[in-house]
Design a protein around this motif. Structure first.
Motif, mmCIF file in Angstrom:
data_model
loop_
_atom_site.group_PDB
_atom_site.id
_atom_site.type_symbol
_atom_site.label_atom_id
_atom_site.label_comp_id
_atom_site.label_asym_id
_atom_site.label_seq_id
_atom_site.Cartn_x
_atom_site.Cartn_y
_atom_site.Cartn_z
ATOM 1 N N ARG A 52 -54.467 -32.604 68.790
ATOM 2 C CA ARG A 52 -54.227 -31.173 68.528
ATOM 3 C C ARG A 52 -53.245 -30.980 67.381
ATOM 4 N NH1 ARG A 52 -50.881 -29.354 72.983
ATOM 5 N NH2 ARG A 52 -49.189 -29.911 71.558
ATOM 6 N N GLU A 53 -52.139 -31.715 67.418
ATOM 7 C CA GLU A 53 -51.125 -31.557 66.375
ATOM 8 C C GLU A 53 -51.613 -32.066 65.023
ATOM 9 O OE1 GLU A 53 -48.220 -29.803 66.754
ATOM 10 O OE2 GLU A 53 -49.335 -29.342 68.578
ATOM 11 N N CYS A 54 -52.339 -33.179 65.025
ATOM 12 C CA CYS A 54 -52.846 -33.715 63.752
ATOM 13 C C CYS A 54 -53.874 -32.772 63.133
ATOM 14 C CB CYS A 54 -53.444 -35.101 63.970
ATOM 15 S SG CYS A 54 -52.221 -36.379 64.322
ATOM 16 N N LEU A 55 -54.766 -32.227 63.943
ATOM 17 C CA LEU A 55 -55.748 -31.279 63.428
ATOM 18 C C LEU A 55 -55.079 -29.982 62.985
ATOM 19 C CD1 LEU A 55 -58.704 -31.711 65.954
ATOM 20 C CD2 LEU A 55 -58.594 -32.501 63.586
ATOM 21 N N GLY A 56 -53.935 -29.683 63.589
ATOM 22 C CA GLY A 56 -53.213 -28.475 63.217
ATOM 23 C C GLY A 56 -52.345 -28.630 61.984
ATOM 24 N N GLY A 57 -52.427 -29.766 61.335
ATOM 25 C CA GLY A 57 -51.677 -29.980 60.107
ATOM 26 C C GLY A 57 -50.388 -30.733 60.278
ATOM 27 N N GLY A 58 -50.044 -31.119 61.498
ATOM 28 C CA GLY A 58 -48.833 -31.900 61.736
ATOM 29 C C GLY A 58 -49.144 -33.380 61.764
ATOM 30 N N SER A 59 -48.114 -34.173 62.014
ATOM 31 C CA SER A 59 -48.300 -35.626 62.059
ATOM 32 C C SER A 59 -48.311 -36.165 63.485
ATOM 33 C CB SER A 59 -47.181 -36.322 61.277
ATOM 34 O OG SER A 59 -45.929 -36.079 61.907
ATOM 35 N N GLY A 60 -47.852 -35.366 64.425
ATOM 36 C CA GLY A 60 -47.734 -35.840 65.799
ATOM 37 C C GLY A 60 -46.484 -36.659 66.028
ATOM 38 N N ALA A 61 -45.749 -36.979 64.950
ATOM 39 C CA ALA A 61 -44.553 -37.810 65.089
ATOM 40 C C ALA A 61 -43.469 -37.109 65.902
ATOM 41 C CB ALA A 61 -44.020 -38.182 63.697
ATOM 42 N N GLU A 62 -43.418 -35.769 65.805
ATOM 43 C CA GLU A 62 -42.409 -35.037 66.552
ATOM 44 C C GLU A 62 -42.621 -35.184 68.056
ATOM 45 O OE1 GLU A 62 -42.618 -31.075 65.098
ATOM 46 O OE2 GLU A 62 -41.213 -31.439 63.469
ATOM 47 N N LEU A 63 -43.870 -35.212 68.470
ATOM 48 C CA LEU A 63 -44.147 -35.416 69.892
ATOM 49 C C LEU A 63 -43.735 -36.819 70.330
ATOM 50 C CD1 LEU A 63 -47.643 -33.719 70.420
ATOM 51 C CD2 LEU A 63 -45.409 -32.904 71.162
ATOM 52 N N LEU A 64 -44.088 -37.821 69.533
ATOM 53 C CA LEU A 64 -43.753 -39.203 69.886
ATOM 54 C C LEU A 64 -42.245 -39.430 69.877
ATOM 55 C CD1 LEU A 64 -46.514 -41.160 67.925
ATOM 56 C CD2 LEU A 64 -46.417 -40.680 70.368
#
Length: 210
Positions: A52-64
Motif C-alpha cells: 500500500r505504501e509503495c504504491l502510494g508513492g512511499g518507500s515503506g521504510a517508515e513502517l519498517l
C-alpha cells in the motif's frame, strides 16, 4: 512517520497483527512447523501495508522503522502459530483472523487512496491490492487454492467494505448530532466498512456450510 500512520496507526497495527496471525495459523493447520509458520506469518503481515505504501508513492521504510509495527507483525505471527495448536477451534479461529485482517487492510487501503487524492476507483483498487495481497501470498506459499477465487465472498466482501468506506468518507454531509472531527469521521468510515465486509463473509460462510 507519515501522517497517515500517525492518525490510523492503531488500525494498521491491528490489521498487520491479524494478517500475520491468520497466515501462521493457516500454515500450522496445513502441517507446517511453528518456525516456518511464523516466518510466513511475518511475510504476510508485512506484505499488505508495504504494498500500500509503495504504491502510494512511499518507500515503506517508515513502517519498517516503526518498532510498534514490526512488533505487531511478529506478535501476530507467533500468536497464530501457537493458537493453531487448538485443532478443534483452529479453522474457526483462522476464519475470523483472516476476515478481520482482510477487511481492515482493504478499508485502510481505500482510505489511504483518498488521502493521496485518488478518485474513488483508484482508492478502491489500492484497498483491494493491500487487502488481498497477504492472502494470495499465503495461499501460494502453502499450495492452497487462492481464497480470493472461492465462493466465500472473499474479494467481494473486501470490495464492498472498501466501497462503503469511500462512499461515507466522501459524503458532503454528516449525520446530525455527530460532532466528529475529520480524523474521527474517517475512523468511523473505516469501522463501518470493516463491519460490512466481515458480516458479509460470515453470512456467506454460513450459507456455504448449510
Amino acid at each position: 512517520m507519515s501522517g497517515f500512520f500517525f492518525w490510523f496507526g492503531s488500525f494498521d497495527l491491528a490489521a498487520s497483527f491479524l494478517l500475520a496471525a491468520a497466515a501462521s495459523c493457516r500454515a500450522r493447520l496445513f502441517g507446517g512447523h511453528v518456525s516456518g509458520a511464523a516466518v510466513l506469518g511475518c511475510l504476510c503481515g508485512l506484505a499488505g501495508p508495504l504494498l500500500r505504501e509503495c504504491l502510494g508513492g512511499g518507500s515503506g521504510a517508515e513502517l519498517l522503522a516503526s518498532g510498534a509495527f514490526v512488533g505487531a507483525v511478529v506478535a501476530g505471527a507467533l500468536a497464530g502459530a501457537v493458537l493453531a495448536g487448538l485443532r478443534r477451534q483452529g479453522a474457526g479461529l483462522f476464519f475470523w483472523l483472516d476476515s478481520l485482517g482482510l477487511a481492515l487492510a482493504a478499508c485502510l487501503g481505500a482510505m489511504r487512496g483518498l488521502t493521496l487524492g485518488l478518485g474513488a476507483a483508484g482508492a478502491l483498487v489500492l484497498g483491494l491490492l493491500a487487502g488481498l495481497a497477504p492472502g494470495l501470498l499465503r495461499d501460494m506459499a502453502l499450495g492452497d487454492t487462492a481464497r480470493a477465487v472461492e465462493e466465500s465472498w472473499y474479494a467481494t466482501a473486501a470490495a464492498l467494505g472498501g466501497m462503503l468506506t469511500i462512499g461515507l468518507a466522501r459524503l458532503p454531509w454528516r449525520p446530525s448530532g455527530w460532532a466528529l472531527s475529520g480524523a474521527q469521521w474517517e475512523y468511523a468510515c473505516i469501522a463501518c466498512g470493516v463491519l460490512l465486509a466481515t458480516a458479509l463473509r460470515f453470512w456467506r460462510g454460513r450459507r456455504n456450510s448449510d
